[in-house]
Structures are given as structure tokens and as C-alpha cells.
Design a protein around this motif. Structure first.
Motif, PDB file in Angstrom:
ATOM      1  N   VAL A 135      44.130  54.239  39.470  1.00  0.00           N
ATOM      2  CA  VAL A 135      43.625  52.890  39.200  1.00  0.00           C
ATOM      3  C   VAL A 135      44.318  52.387  37.935  1.00  0.00           C
ATOM      4  O   VAL A 135      44.247  53.036  36.890  1.00  0.00           O
ATOM      5  CB  VAL A 135      42.096  52.905  39.002  1.00  0.00           C
ATOM      6  CG1 VAL A 135      41.576  51.514  38.697  1.00  0.00           C
ATOM      7  CG2 VAL A 135      41.403  53.477  40.221  1.00  0.00           C
TER       8      VAL A 135
ATOM      9  N   VAL B 105      42.682  48.569  33.051  1.00  0.00           N
ATOM     10  CA  VAL B 105      42.077  47.240  33.070  1.00  0.00           C
ATOM     11  C   VAL B 105      42.017  46.676  31.661  1.00  0.00           C
ATOM     12  O   VAL B 105      41.710  47.390  30.705  1.00  0.00           O
ATOM     13  CB  VAL B 105      40.648  47.311  33.676  1.00  0.00           C
ATOM     14  CG1 VAL B 105      39.902  46.018  33.500  1.00  0.00           C
ATOM     15  CG2 VAL B 105      40.728  47.683  35.138  1.00  0.00           C
TER      16      VAL B 105
ATOM     17  N   THR C 156      38.686  40.824  31.521  1.00  0.00           N
ATOM     18  CA  THR C 156      37.809  40.985  32.681  1.00  0.00           C
ATOM     19  C   THR C 156      36.415  40.467  32.361  1.00  0.00           C
ATOM     20  O   THR C 156      35.808  39.775  33.186  1.00  0.00           O
ATOM     21  CB  THR C 156      37.757  42.458  33.140  1.00  0.00           C
ATOM     22  OG1 THR C 156      39.086  42.853  33.527  1.00  0.00           O
ATOM     23  CG2 THR C 156      36.823  42.639  34.311  1.00  0.00           C
TER      24      THR C 156
ATOM     25  N   THR D  17      31.501  46.556  35.819  1.00  0.00           N
ATOM     26  CA  THR D  17      31.147  47.184  37.096  1.00  0.00           C
ATOM     27  C   THR D  17      31.015  46.151  38.199  1.00  0.00           C
ATOM     28  O   THR D  17      31.382  46.413  39.345  1.00  0.00           O
ATOM     29  CB  THR D  17      29.858  48.026  36.996  1.00  0.00           C
ATOM     30  OG1 THR D  17      28.784  47.216  36.558  1.00  0.00           O
ATOM     31  CG2 THR D  17      30.040  49.206  36.066  1.00  0.00           C
TER      32      THR D  17
ATOM     33  N   TYR E  91      34.601  45.304  39.582  1.00  0.00           N
ATOM     34  CA  TYR E  91      35.093  46.314  40.527  1.00  0.00           C
ATOM     35  C   TYR E  91      34.370  46.203  41.866  1.00  0.00           C
ATOM     36  O   TYR E  91      34.994  46.186  42.930  1.00  0.00           O
ATOM     37  CB  TYR E  91      34.895  47.729  39.968  1.00  0.00           C
ATOM     38  CG  TYR E  91      35.951  48.179  38.996  1.00  0.00           C
ATOM     39  CD1 TYR E  91      37.231  48.505  39.431  1.00  0.00           C
ATOM     40  CD2 TYR E  91      35.669  48.314  37.649  1.00  0.00           C
ATOM     41  CE1 TYR E  91      38.201  48.946  38.541  1.00  0.00           C
ATOM     42  CE2 TYR E  91      36.627  48.754  36.751  1.00  0.00           C
ATOM     43  CZ  TYR E  91      37.890  49.071  37.206  1.00  0.00           C
ATOM     44  OH  TYR E  91      38.850  49.504  36.330  1.00  0.00           O
ATOM     45  N   SER E  92      33.060  46.144  41.806  1.00  0.00           N
ATOM     46  CA  SER E  92      32.256  46.124  43.035  1.00  0.00           C
ATOM     47  C   SER E  92      32.504  44.859  43.849  1.00  0.00           C
ATOM     48  O   SER E  92      32.651  44.912  45.074  1.00  0.00           O
ATOM     49  CB  SER E  92      30.776  46.229  42.670  1.00  0.00           C
ATOM     50  OG  SER E  92      29.984  46.229  43.819  1.00  0.00           O
TER      51      SER E  92
ATOM     52  N   GLU F  69      35.112  42.938  44.025  1.00  0.00           N
ATOM     53  CA  GLU F  69      36.406  42.965  44.707  1.00  0.00           C
ATOM     54  C   GLU F  69      36.321  43.808  45.984  1.00  0.00           C
ATOM     55  O   GLU F  69      36.798  43.414  47.044  1.00  0.00           O
ATOM     56  CB  GLU F  69      37.492  43.497  43.772  1.00  0.00           C
ATOM     57  CG  GLU F  69      38.878  43.247  44.302  1.00  0.00           C
ATOM     58  CD  GLU F  69      39.945  43.410  43.246  1.00  0.00           C
ATOM     59  OE1 GLU F  69      40.926  44.117  43.520  1.00  0.00           O
ATOM     60  OE2 GLU F  69      39.814  42.823  42.150  1.00  0.00           O
TER      61      GLU F  69
ATOM     62  N   LEU G 293      39.202  41.256  38.026  1.00  0.00           N
ATOM     63  CA  LEU G 293      39.763  42.309  37.184  1.00  0.00           C
ATOM     64  C   LEU G 293      41.109  41.857  36.618  1.00  0.00           C
ATOM     65  O   LEU G 293      41.950  41.370  37.359  1.00  0.00           O
ATOM     66  CB  LEU G 293      39.970  43.590  38.001  1.00  0.00           C
ATOM     67  CG  LEU G 293      38.700  44.314  38.422  1.00  0.00           C
ATOM     68  CD1 LEU G 293      39.012  45.339  39.506  1.00  0.00           C
ATOM     69  CD2 LEU G 293      38.041  44.980  37.228  1.00  0.00           C
TER      70      LEU G 293
ATOM     71  N   TYR H 205      44.427  43.172  34.478  1.00  0.00           N
ATOM     72  CA  TYR H 205      45.098  44.438  34.191  1.00  0.00           C
ATOM     73  C   TYR H 205      45.951  44.318  32.934  1.00  0.00           C
ATOM     74  O   TYR H 205      46.572  43.299  32.688  1.00  0.00           O
ATOM     75  CB  TYR H 205      45.933  44.879  35.381  1.00  0.00           C
ATOM     76  CG  TYR H 205      45.060  45.180  36.575  1.00  0.00           C
ATOM     77  CD1 TYR H 205      44.376  46.388  36.651  1.00  0.00           C
ATOM     78  CD2 TYR H 205      44.882  44.247  37.585  1.00  0.00           C
ATOM     79  CE1 TYR H 205      43.554  46.661  37.735  1.00  0.00           C
ATOM     80  CE2 TYR H 205      44.056  44.519  38.673  1.00  0.00           C
ATOM     81  CZ  TYR H 205      43.389  45.726  38.730  1.00  0.00           C
ATOM     82  OH  TYR H 205      42.573  45.999  39.788  1.00  0.00           O
TER      83      TYR H 205
END
Length: 146
Positions: A4, A7, A12, A122, A125-126, A128, A143, A145
Motif C-alpha cells: 500500500v 498516504v 487525506t 479509516t 480507505y473504507s 474507496e 486518499l 498519496y
């Protein structure tokens, strides 16, 4: 090998916060739902209106608003921990003040900010993942990067 990518947490946090503050209500309205519907864990899968409305919604900005709203709900109720859920729903869906939410999560004022940041990350991430699972036409990427 990095599975991964790293991030950019600060960006974010901003992206998720802006999504909740600026975009979510518009998407919810386009889907034929209401913001209060997102605060209910018994949100029905068939919450949208007719098939015609679904087609019209997809034409607006190429966004499948109903699937995006379902993805937000799924991320809130199936993707984040209970503390993050209370924080996100309280702050962004019910639009409560920090001071009103803090007792609900039993956290000191000094640590509440850290829990809020964790909740934002969190959720990103969830959300997406749920958009992909719910077959959204365009995935909203929260997110950032590094």
C-alpha cells in the motif's frame, strides 16, 4: 515491496473533511435520499426512487449518486470502528459540536483530535473500497498519496 503506497495523512484528512462538508449533502440529495438517512443503521439497500430517477442521477456529472451514498453508509457502518463511526456521524452527518460528541466516545479533549484524524483516515480507505464493491461509475478518491 510496498503493498500500500504511503498516504499523505494531512491531505487525506482535508479531503475527507471537505467531502463531508461540501459534497456529501449534494450527492445525497441527487440520490433521492436525505442526510438523516445516513445516520440510521437500518438504511435500506433500495432507498432510491424509481429506475428513471436512477438513470437521471447517473447522467448528472456522470456520478451514480445512489451507489455513492450506499458506499458512504457501508463505510460508516461496516468499514470503520465504533468510535470512528460515532465521531463521523456526529460531526458530519448530524452536524454536532465536538463538545457534544466527546462524551459519546468517552475521550479526553486532548485525545479527541487524534481519534477524529483516525476516523477520517479509516473512512477514506473504507469508502474507496465500498465504492468499488458497490460498482460506482466513478470512484471518488479521498486518499492522497505522498
Amino acid at each position: 515491496m510496498e503493498l500500500v503506497p504511503k498516504v499523505d495523512a494531512v491531505q487525506t484528512y482535508k479531503n475527507v473533511s471537505n467531502f463531508f462538508k461540501d459534497d456529501l449533502e449534494k450527492i445525497v440529495l441527487m440520490s433521492g435520499s436525505r442526510m438523516v438517512d445516513l445516520s440510521s443503521p437500518s438504511f435500506e439497500e433500495n432507498y432510491g426512487s424509481s429506475e428513471t430517477n436512477g438513470i437521471e442521477t447517473k447522467l448528472i456529472n456522470g456520478l451514480d449518486a445512489q451507489n455513492v451514498v450506499k458506499s458512504v453508509h457501508d463505510a460508516l457502518y461496516h468499514g470503520v470502528d465504533p468510535v470512528s463511526q460515532r465521531i463521523l456521524i456526529g460531526l458530519y452527518i448530524k452536524r454536532q459540536r465536538w463538545i457534544d460528541i466527546q462524551p459519546l466516545v468517552y475521550r479526553e479533549h486532548t485525545s479527541f483530535a487524534a481519534y477524529r484524524k483516525r476516523a477520517l483516515l479509516t473512512f477514506a480507505y473504507s469508502f474507496e473500497g465500498w465504492q468499488i464493491k458497490n460498482h460506482c461509475d466513478k470512484v471518488i478518491r479521498l486518499l492522497a498519496y505522498a
